[in-house]
Design a protein around this motif. Sequence first.
Motif, mmCIF file in Angstrom:
data_model
loop_
_atom_site.group_PDB
_atom_site.id
_atom_site.type_symbol
_atom_site.label_atom_id
_atom_site.label_comp_id
_atom_site.label_asym_id
_atom_site.label_seq_id
_atom_site.Cartn_x
_atom_site.Cartn_y
_atom_site.Cartn_z
ATOM 1 N N TYR A 143 5.312 21.403 -53.107
ATOM 2 C CA TYR A 143 5.691 21.589 -51.702
ATOM 3 C C TYR A 143 7.199 21.393 -51.540
ATOM 4 O O TYR A 143 7.642 20.592 -50.732
ATOM 5 N N ARG A 148 7.757 22.883 -45.726
ATOM 6 C CA ARG A 148 6.530 22.191 -46.125
ATOM 7 C C ARG A 148 6.708 20.673 -46.147
ATOM 8 O O ARG A 148 5.894 19.954 -46.741
ATOM 9 N N THR A 151 3.687 18.514 -45.106
ATOM 10 C CA THR A 151 2.636 18.468 -46.120
ATOM 11 C C THR A 151 3.052 17.577 -47.284
ATOM 12 O O THR A 151 2.247 16.808 -47.812
ATOM 13 N N HIS A 374 -3.844 22.628 -43.423
ATOM 14 C CA HIS A 374 -4.691 21.657 -42.746
ATOM 15 C C HIS A 374 -5.819 22.371 -42.003
ATOM 16 O O HIS A 374 -5.695 23.522 -41.585
#
Length: 381
Positions: A143, A148, A151, A374
């Motif tokens: 990531y 990102r 995350t 998600h």
Amino acid sequence: MEKFQAGMILGAVGDALGYRNGSWEWCLSGPQIQKELSALGGLEALKLDPDNWPWSDGAMMHMITAEALVTDYWCLEDLYRELVQLYVEAMVSLKGRISDPGTVEGCASLKPHNFLLAWHTPFNQRGSGFGAATKAMCVGMRYWQQERLDTLVEVSIETGRMTHNHPLGFLGSLCTALFASYALQGKPVVNWGRDFMKVIPMAADYCRKTIRHMAEYQEHWFYFEAKWQFYLEERGIEEEGKNKPLFPNSYDAEETDKVYKRWSSEGRGGRRGHDAPMIAYDALMAAGSNWGELCKRAMFHGGESSATGLIAGCLYGLLYGLSQVPAGLYQDLDKREKLEELGAKLYQAAAAEKVLRETRAGGASRSCCHRDQHNSECQDT
């Protein structure tokens, strides 16, 4: 792709060098280690092979974490369940080897047969060790893009809490994951520490949302932040615009050991989740692209040299690749082909995800449930 592969390979190289089959990892004298290295003919004379230069359990856990990150998971919860299964299996395979006590105790609390709570381990007063930090660089590789970041924060914290549910432990995993992403983004190394401090509030917000152990976390969380703030001030890089770290004029092996002990919480440099990344980061700033200097500072010091070597070696590979590293250190390295494969898969997974996001942004796709989004994101599409 080459730097992803170099990161995985040189992480294992740094671990094996600092470990030296256990003898250097447990040696508290940097001068003694460097004397023994000289007797072996120096760094360039070393030929690393599985029999004489095995990995520690830290490098094994990093590889296992990378294996989970390149599986075909539908959502992050599935990723966590895969990690739980792999970590529990790893503890069986590592029996008979000296392992990080925090990792062993944390894995014993995992619940692979509990679908909902598999990765929910209790707060662990002894979970402050380096083991969470040494297995999270691959999270930052998976990531690495700036978009990102949310995350990365979640996955690095949950990955860390599985085995080290203590702020000194899992904030260390956030740190090394972030540093790996910064390396791939091309951020100047001197800025990494300041940028890390700006992300810690995001970690606090995430932990509050999960409603887990915040009362137990509070004191240790402050300690972690304070230690890093003091470190940045000592190097003179705590504020924007201060981009030249301050190092002592004399910084030999004996002085290095003294400094690392001062940063630690128990007089053993690199033992905890706050100072293992700190030592690796300090070595990277001082060494630049000089691999030999990096090894002297991160792999050949008194303390947890396998942990700091693993982190520093991986980050060096992400920054500079293999070109300045003696070939004998990695040609016959244990599981080299597997590490190269994982590096390539991490690169491909991150690249494929970026293409898919850009396609969606252009309106060309209305697909739901991209593999590591998600559940809430799936519901929104």
